[in-house]
Design a protein around this motif. Sequence first.
Motif, PDB file in Angstrom:
ATOM      1  N   GLU A 608       0.825  -1.208   0.000  1.00 13.43           N
ATOM      2  CA  GLU A 608       0.000   0.000   0.000  1.00 13.43           C
ATOM      3  C   GLU A 608       0.859   1.257   0.000  1.00 13.43           C
ATOM      4  OE1 GLU A 608      -2.610  -0.638   3.327  1.00 13.43           O
ATOM      5  OE2 GLU A 608      -4.015  -1.812   2.123  1.00 13.43           O
ATOM      6  N   VAL A 609       2.003   1.222   0.693  1.00 17.58           N
ATOM      7  CA  VAL A 609       2.930   2.360   0.627  1.00 17.58           C
ATOM      8  C   VAL A 609       3.393   2.566  -0.816  1.00 17.58           C
ATOM      9  CG1 VAL A 609       5.209   3.188   1.293  1.00 17.58           C
ATOM     10  CG2 VAL A 609       3.727   2.152   3.011  1.00 17.58           C
ATOM     11  N   ALA A 610       3.811   1.490  -1.469  1.00 19.46           N
ATOM     12  CA  ALA A 610       4.296   1.596  -2.843  1.00 19.46           C
ATOM     13  C   ALA A 610       3.192   2.077  -3.787  1.00 19.46           C
ATOM     14  CB  ALA A 610       4.840   0.242  -3.305  1.00 19.46           C
ATOM     15  N   LYS A 611       1.973   1.626  -3.560  1.00 16.51           N
ATOM     16  CA  LYS A 611       0.871   2.064  -4.421  1.00 16.51           C
ATOM     17  C   LYS A 611       0.557   3.542  -4.198  1.00 16.51           C
ATOM     18  CE  LYS A 611      -1.453  -2.382  -5.037  1.00 16.51           C
ATOM     19  NZ  LYS A 611      -2.660  -3.170  -4.761  1.00 16.51           N
ATOM     20  N   GLY A 612       0.691   3.998  -2.947  1.00 14.96           N
ATOM     21  CA  GLY A 612       0.494   5.415  -2.685  1.00 14.96           C
ATOM     22  C   GLY A 612       1.507   6.262  -3.435  1.00 14.96           C
ATOM     23  N   VAL A 613       2.785   5.841  -3.408  1.00 17.57           N
ATOM     24  CA  VAL A 613       3.821   6.559  -4.141  1.00 17.57           C
ATOM     25  C   VAL A 613       3.576   6.462  -5.647  1.00 17.57           C
ATOM     26  CG1 VAL A 613       6.292   6.631  -4.645  1.00 17.57           C
ATOM     27  CG2 VAL A 613       5.505   6.227  -2.304  1.00 17.57           C
ATOM     28  N   GLN A 614       3.129   5.290  -6.092  1.00 17.65           N
ATOM     29  CA  GLN A 614       2.837   5.109  -7.517  1.00 17.65           C
ATOM     30  C   GLN A 614       1.751   6.078  -7.971  1.00 17.65           C
ATOM     31  OE1 GLN A 614       1.028   1.314  -8.606  1.00 17.65           O
ATOM     32  NE2 GLN A 614       2.198   1.273 -10.495  1.00 17.65           N
ATOM     33  N   PHE A 615       0.737   6.268  -7.146  1.00 18.82           N
ATOM     34  CA  PHE A 615      -0.313   7.226  -7.499  1.00 18.82           C
ATOM     35  C   PHE A 615       0.235   8.648  -7.557  1.00 18.82           C
ATOM     36  CE2 PHE A 615      -3.510  10.333  -6.166  1.00 18.82           C
ATOM     37  CZ  PHE A 615      -4.466  10.151  -7.145  1.00 18.82           C
ATOM     38  N   LEU A 616       1.091   9.007  -6.598  1.00 21.31           N
ATOM     39  CA  LEU A 616       1.678  10.343  -6.619  1.00 21.31           C
ATOM     40  C   LEU A 616       2.483  10.568  -7.898  1.00 21.31           C
ATOM     41  CD1 LEU A 616       2.851  10.669  -2.907  1.00 21.31           C
ATOM     42  CD2 LEU A 616       0.998  11.943  -3.994  1.00 21.31           C
ATOM     43  N   HIS A 617       3.148   9.522  -8.362  1.00 18.87           N
ATOM     44  CA  HIS A 617       3.988   9.663  -9.557  1.00 18.87           C
ATOM     45  C   HIS A 617       3.171   9.706 -10.841  1.00 18.87           C
ATOM     46  CE1 HIS A 617       7.955   8.039  -7.609  1.00 18.87           C
ATOM     47  NE2 HIS A 617       7.443   9.077  -6.972  1.00 18.87           N
ATOM     48  N   THR A 618       2.070   8.989 -10.890  1.00 17.37           N
ATOM     49  CA  THR A 618       1.357   8.822 -12.172  1.00 17.37           C
ATOM     50  C   THR A 618      -0.079   9.302 -12.153  1.00 17.37           C
ATOM     51  OG1 THR A 618       0.658   6.561 -11.590  1.00 17.37           O
ATOM     52  CG2 THR A 618       2.764   6.810 -12.713  1.00 17.37           C
ATOM     53  N   GLY A 619      -0.623   9.616 -10.973  1.00 15.95           N
ATOM     54  CA  GLY A 619      -2.047   9.950 -10.895  1.00 15.95           C
ATOM     55  C   GLY A 619      -2.357  11.402 -11.162  1.00 15.95           C
ATOM     56  N   LEU A 620      -1.325  12.267 -11.227  1.00 14.44           N
ATOM     57  CA  LEU A 620      -1.542  13.686 -11.442  1.00 14.44           C
ATOM     58  C   LEU A 620      -0.707  14.167 -12.623  1.00 14.44           C
ATOM     59  CD1 LEU A 620      -1.295  14.913  -7.761  1.00 14.44           C
ATOM     60  CD2 LEU A 620      -3.366  14.645  -9.086  1.00 14.44           C
ATOM     61  N   LEU A 621      -1.071  15.324 -13.143  1.00 14.91           N
ATOM     62  CA  LEU A 621      -0.285  15.966 -14.199  1.00 14.91           C
ATOM     63  C   LEU A 621       0.189  17.313 -13.696  1.00 14.91           C
ATOM     64  CD1 LEU A 621      -2.436  15.225 -17.370  1.00 14.91           C
ATOM     65  CD2 LEU A 621      -0.271  14.179 -16.730  1.00 14.91           C
ATOM     66  N   PRO A 622       1.470  17.544 -13.459  1.00 22.15           N
ATOM     67  CA  PRO A 622       2.526  16.517 -13.471  1.00 22.15           C
ATOM     68  C   PRO A 622       2.491  15.699 -12.200  1.00 22.15           C
ATOM     69  CG  PRO A 622       3.435  18.611 -12.806  1.00 22.15           C
ATOM     70  CD  PRO A 622       1.976  18.877 -13.124  1.00 22.15           C
ATOM     71  N   GLY A 623       3.326  14.667 -12.121  1.00 20.39           N
ATOM     72  CA  GLY A 623       3.368  13.830 -10.933  1.00 20.39           C
ATOM     73  C   GLY A 623       3.987  14.556  -9.745  1.00 20.39           C
ATOM     74  N   VAL A 624       3.780  13.972  -8.574  1.00 23.17           N
ATOM     75  CA  VAL A 624       4.338  14.517  -7.342  1.00 23.17           C
ATOM     76  C   VAL A 624       5.529  13.646  -6.942  1.00 23.17           C
ATOM     77  CG1 VAL A 624       3.874  15.106  -4.934  1.00 23.17           C
ATOM     78  CG2 VAL A 624       2.084  15.384  -6.648  1.00 23.17           C
ATOM     79  N   PHE A 625       6.733  14.209  -6.972  1.00 15.41           N
ATOM     80  CA  PHE A 625       7.958  13.450  -6.712  1.00 15.41           C
ATOM     81  C   PHE A 625       8.698  14.043  -5.510  1.00 15.41           C
ATOM     82  CE2 PHE A 625       7.044  13.086 -11.241  1.00 15.41           C
ATOM     83  CZ  PHE A 625       7.106  11.714 -11.437  1.00 15.41           C
ATOM     84  N   SER A 626       9.810  13.378  -5.141  1.00 14.19           N
ATOM     85  CA  SER A 626      10.696  13.852  -4.072  1.00 14.19           C
ATOM     86  C   SER A 626       9.908  14.167  -2.808  1.00 14.19           C
ATOM     87  CB  SER A 626      11.470  15.095  -4.532  1.00 14.19           C
ATOM     88  OG  SER A 626      12.254  14.805  -5.661  1.00 14.19           O
ATOM     89  N   ASN A 627       9.242  13.164  -2.271  1.00 11.90           N
ATOM     90  CA  ASN A 627       8.337  13.368  -1.142  1.00 11.90           C
ATOM     91  C   ASN A 627       9.010  13.228   0.221  1.00 11.90           C
ATOM     92  OD1 ASN A 627       5.538  13.658  -2.453  1.00 11.90           O
ATOM     93  ND2 ASN A 627       6.413  11.905  -3.514  1.00 11.90           N
ATOM     94  N   ASN A 628      10.312  12.874   0.241  1.00  4.33           N
ATOM     95  CA  ASN A 628      11.064  12.788   1.505  1.00  4.33           C
ATOM     96  C   ASN A 628      10.292  12.010   2.563  1.00  4.33           C
ATOM     97  OD1 ASN A 628      13.228  14.239   0.473  1.00  4.33           O
ATOM     98  ND2 ASN A 628      12.397  16.209   1.120  1.00  4.33           N
ATOM     99  N   MET A 629       9.854  10.846   2.201  1.00  5.03           N
ATOM    100  CA  MET A 629       8.924  10.069   3.022  1.00  5.03           C
ATOM    101  C   MET A 629       9.673   9.226   4.054  1.00  5.03           C
ATOM    102  SD  MET A 629       6.012   7.535   1.546  1.00  5.03           S
ATOM    103  CE  MET A 629       7.287   6.645   0.650  1.00  5.03           C
ATOM    104  N   LYS A 630       9.137   9.183   5.261  1.00  8.75           N
ATOM    105  CA  LYS A 630       9.661   8.348   6.338  1.00  8.75           C
ATOM    106  C   LYS A 630       8.551   7.429   6.835  1.00  8.75           C
ATOM    107  CE  LYS A 630      10.800  11.899   8.798  1.00  8.75           C
ATOM    108  NZ  LYS A 630      11.325  12.768   9.869  1.00  8.75           N
TER     109      LYS A 630
END
Length: 800
Positions: A608-630
């Motif tokens: 689910e963590v990976a899918k959340g990041v996958q959505f951030l990368h591909t679900g928006l235009l442009p994607g949301v990257f470099s989220n500094n996630m812990k």
Amino acid sequence: MKALHSTMEKLSSSSSYHLLLLMLFLAVHPSTQLQPSQYQVLLQIQQLFNFPSNLSNTTDFCSMEPTPSLILSCYEDYITQLHITGNNGDSEVSKMLLPESFSTDSFFSLLASLSTLKVLSLPSLGFRGPLPASLANLSSLEILNVSSNYFNGPIPHQLSNLKNLQTLILDHNEFTGQVPDWLSSLPSLAVLSLKNNLLAGSLPNSMTKLENLRVLDVSNNGLTGEVPDLHNLTNLQVLDLYDNGFGPHFPILHNKLVTLSIRNNSFGFGIPSELGSYYQLKKLDISLNGFVGPFLPSLFSLPSLTHLDISGNKLTGMLFENMSCNSQLSFINLSSNLLTGELPSCLKSTDSLGKMDVVYGKNCLWNEEQEQNPPSFCHKEALAVEILPHDRKRTGKPVLASSMLGGTIGVIAVVCLIFLAVKKRGKQFWRNCSHVKGGVKVTSTRLILEKVSAINTAKLLTDARCISQTMKLGASLPAYRTFALEELKEATKNFDASSLLRKGANHESYRGKLSDGSLVVIRKLKMIKKRNPYMYTSHIEKISKLRYNHLVSSLGHCFECLPDDSGVSNIYLIFEFVPNGTLRDWTSGGGFQGPKFSWKQRIAAAIEVAKGVQFLHTGLLPGVFSNNMKITDVLLDQNLHVKISSYNLPLFAGNGEMAVAAPKTSLRERFTVGKDDDDDKKDVFDIGVILLEIIVGRPIMSQNEVVVMKDLLQVGMSADATARRSIIDPAMVKECSDESLKVVMEICIGCVNGKAGDRPSVEDIVWNLQFAAQVEDSWRGDHHNNIQHSPVSCFSSQEV
């Protein structure tokens, strides 16, 4: 009698011809291999047909060579198989008519006397009327095929007496009524084909008891309603529901399917992410439905898939040129969706024979030959149908949920129209501001009227035992909207210190309780530069799309404007409240009450963590990257599903127009990664550190620990199982299979690689983790009788 005569005249002459030749031969030259009773039955059938008695070139009956129209098989002194196939294309045979005295009931009654018959196949013979119940006397029957006739009325319940039946084919008839509930009383049934009939109603829940079922085909009927939960049918390989009215939820199935066709039904909501783990799937056809939300690019790389058709839906998402595909794909139809980006290069190439057929028109792809819609079309349509993938369990109130969903979509559409109107009118956007004059709050009348109903759909659905992911995204969250400042003051007791969660130099976060009782988090951002609210619309529009089942989703915003209309002084962002602590609490025992996650639950959370990041990368235009996630940014909701709480919001751009907290510094940025790091691979590193904590069951606080643990995992990969288990959380030593542990360790090592180019993609992470979960499920099935399912399966401990 006239009706009977009419039936006789219309009966196919071809099959009758072959059968009568056989019966006449038996009448003149009885076979010595048959029991007298068997011979007598055949003789009576010959007399029933009243066919002339001259026949030559006779051979031994049980040794006759099979023909396309006639196959007879014997065992010792008895007939065991009888196949008679009509040939309506033979113009000479079609001139022959059955005698007026022919009786369908008498014919089947005589056949029923062949008690040793195991296979009876009578397709294309032109039979009419109800299927005779006398067939139930064939107690030894294993295969029954009466397809391509004109049988009508309900399927006779007497067939439930055929306890040895393994194959039932009633295709291409005119059967009416419902799919019989008594089918569950046929324990050996492996093939059930009822396609091209006039059946109505829903599939009975008793279908779930047919544990030996391999093929279920009810296509081209009038069936409706939800498909029963079929995930226990582990032998099911072919499911064909084409051209019915099933829906709206995607069927709950086992992942060993080979063929899945649900084309032209009423399915909606999102397609489940579990489809990405159907590794044996060869054909997938979900076209001509109402699916919305993200498309799963991982389907392209399913190892066995050759046929993929998702056309005629409203699936969204961005495609990339470098996406990977299964080389066996021969047909792909992506047309008439809301896909953006670029067609993957693997779909542009063909094999040596040029046989790959790819259709992708009427999307919003760029630089493609087939006709595309403008990008704005997909953008507007996606806003109007913002619903994402669903979970594997459903609410018990489908009517209520559907109504709520419809209302939610309607509100979203209204909000979209408001945004469009704002862009055209510029200063009219000021009506969305909450103004402060002399300390007195003044809110525009229009804004108050735009407030949605006080009934919160999230609260109404909270009591459901397991809400689908689709409902969590759509109906379980209110439509994104503009809040009034007065609402937020009420929710936080006028921003009282007791409601304060976090405070920075120019930002504050509050816990609030809305008038309907739902809890929210309100982020207050103080603007440095006072700009017209119209300047922020593009940012707000992107934030309004951050609604996904593995993100802490946005619910709305509020602009607080200065009394002299010189600009926005504060922006409030409203998010859902997530109550069950962080993932670290559940894996490292960091103080949160409750048992530590099992290995199965840890893999589910990682997916689910990976899918959340996958959505951030591909679900928006442009994607949301470099989220500094812990790992402390990964929260758990009331059903113990992952919600990523901290990500690089589009509004937090470094343009000097607003002041927010300084960006978090991750282990990756502090210690390992150079400036040339790819944005998407930065998040991959952070996923790897989270996987480290999941594996070892204790906090990873420094770069030195990351390096040491990575080296330890690499040693463990080449060691034996005992050595590997000495590395992991001691609580997991006896709970996980060695194969799943190796898969998770391997993907973790790849993620924390110091070179960004050597790290896997987020899609690869999701695929490998799902594979690890599948391996773990298989291992648990072999070694455990009672398995506690993980949250991702929607069987939380409170349900067991």
